[in-house]
Design an enzyme around this catalytic site. Structure first.
Site, short mmCIF file in Angstrom:
data_model
loop_
_atom_site.label_atom_id
_atom_site.label_comp_id
_atom_site.label_asym_id
_atom_site.label_seq_id
_atom_site.Cartn_x
_atom_site.Cartn_y
_atom_site.Cartn_z
N GLY A 132 7.37 -2.70 -2.92
CA GLY A 132 6.79 -1.36 -2.92
C GLY A 132 7.14 -0.57 -4.16
NE ARG A 133 10.66 3.25 -1.97
CZ ARG A 133 11.80 3.57 -1.38
NH1 ARG A 133 12.42 4.70 -1.69
NH2 ARG A 133 12.35 2.77 -0.49
CD GLN B 195 -1.85 -0.14 5.19
OE1 GLN B 195 -1.63 1.00 4.77
NE2 GLN B 195 -0.87 -1.00 5.48
CB CYS C 194 2.15 4.82 8.02
SG CYS C 194 2.29 6.41 7.15
CG ASN D 151 7.45 -3.72 2.69
OD1 ASN D 151 7.17 -2.74 3.37
ND2 ASN D 151 7.63 -3.65 1.39
N GLY D 152 10.51 -4.20 2.19
CA GLY D 152 11.61 -3.27 2.36
C GLY D 152 12.81 -3.63 1.51
N PRO E 40 0.85 -1.19 0.00
CG PRO E 40 0.03 -1.02 2.18
CD PRO E 40 0.80 -1.93 1.27
CG MET E 41 3.55 2.12 -1.96
SD MET E 41 4.68 1.83 -3.34
CE MET E 41 3.68 0.74 -4.38
#
Length: 336
Positions: free
Chosen positions: A233-234, A69, A99, A210-211, A16-17
């Site tokens: 993510g990105r 989310q 977050c 994640n990450g 989720p971004m």
């Protein structure tokens, strides 16, 4: 307990971004992978329950499996929001405990909840009581001066006791004091080994990491190491074809590879429908800029869309024009 669609697809998910993973972005990603789990941007429980912003739950049927989310820290309000999400058809409800932005700190949710695992557990129980879909957590390994070796096992113990069966761990601390949200995505060091140790401590807990995952090769290696899932993510946003186009075959074991051209062709009817409903082209195409990342002609593709999609009357023909920058060079390469 039988697996639902979201749990099966959590082997690879798109994070989720905020401002990125809206419904148009998710529809695009679904054209590249039919299996990966997609997440909404974080939606706050107060916005749904007190603000009546149920339009934030809008999504296309083709997005499934898709997870909502939620952000919040009031158990009753989160339960109401979770019920709204489940009634809207989401396959999973996820609680944001990761977050680091000032806005979520002031609202006592997001990463600050790493300091209050008992409250998180109470929230999870309230949410699980009112929905039949999985209720999951996305968290950090700790915040500020916390010792992750101590904090993370205790946090996981409490959410497992509350009935949570799946968690995504962003393998970085969140520094709520001194770092911006953007810096929190890069500066705190990654600790994959700690997350791996958590899998050993909680063998029945579905753990996604994640990450820092930037390629499908890296995702495969993390899965081979014993983790249950990988959240990207990105990289999935900026190079969606590279991450998602091969995911069904390489991560899930079946399904065709899909190209940027495949995604463009699938998006054209969706774009037509959006424009017919009064939408603007750039609301969709802003998410499509990375489809051909790394390929000859990608710059022309991006430039054509960036310069033209906001103009009045811009439509599918602009997208078809933009893709010629890539396809023409591909044909030239074949001829050579």
């Amino acid at each position: 307990m039988p697996l639902n669609a979201a749990t099966e697809s959590a082997r690879l998910s798109v994070a989720p971004m905020m401002d990125w993973t809206d419904r148009h972005c998710r529809y695009l990603h679904r054209q590249l992978s039919g299996r990966a789990l997609l997440y909404t941007e974080m939606v706050t429980a107060p916005a749904l329950v007190r603000g009546g912003a149920v339009h934030l739950l809008d999504h296309h049927p083709d997005e499934h499996p898709v997870a909502l989310q939620l952000g919040g820290s009031d158990p009753r309000e989160l339960a109401q929001a979770a019920r709204l999400g489940a009634d809207a058809g989401y396959d999973e409800i996820n609680l944001n405990c990761g977050c680091p932005s000032d806005r979520v700190q002031s609202g006592t949710f997001g990463a600050v909840l790493m300091r209050q695992p008992s409250l998180v557990a109470t929230c999870l129980r309230a949410m699980r009581d009112v929905v039949d879909v999985p209720v999951t957590v996305k968290c950090r390994i700790g915040v500020d001066d916390q010792d992750p070796e101590i904090v993370l096992p205790e946090f996981l113990s409490q959410i497992v006791a509350a009935g949570c069966e799946r968690v995504t761990i962003h393998a970085r601390k969140a520094w709520l004091k001194g770092l911006s949200p953007k810096e929190n995505r890069d500066i705190p060091p990654l600790d994959y080994d700690l997350v791996m140790r958590m899998k050993g401590l909680f063998p029945n807990l579905h753990i996604s990491i994640n990450g820092g995952v930037e390629t499908i090769d890296e995702a495969e290696k993390l899965l081979e190491s014993g983790l249950d899932g990988v959240m990207v993510g990105r990289a999935a946003y900026h190079q969606p074809t590279d991450i998602l186009g091969q995911a069904d075959r390489r991560i899930f074991g079946n399904g065709p590879d899909r190209t940027g051209e495949d995604a463009v062709a699938a998006m054209l009817p969706y774009i037509e429908a959006h424009l017919s409903a009064g939408g603007r082209l750039h609301q969709i195409t802003r998410h499509m800029l990375g489809l051909f990342a790394g390929r000859p002609g990608a710059r022309g593709w991006r430039r054509t869309l960036s310069e033209g999609a906001t103009r009045p009357g811009a439509g599918p023909d602009l997208v078809e024009q933009a893709v010629t920058h890539v396809s023409a060079l591909a044909e030239t390469a074949k001829a050579v």
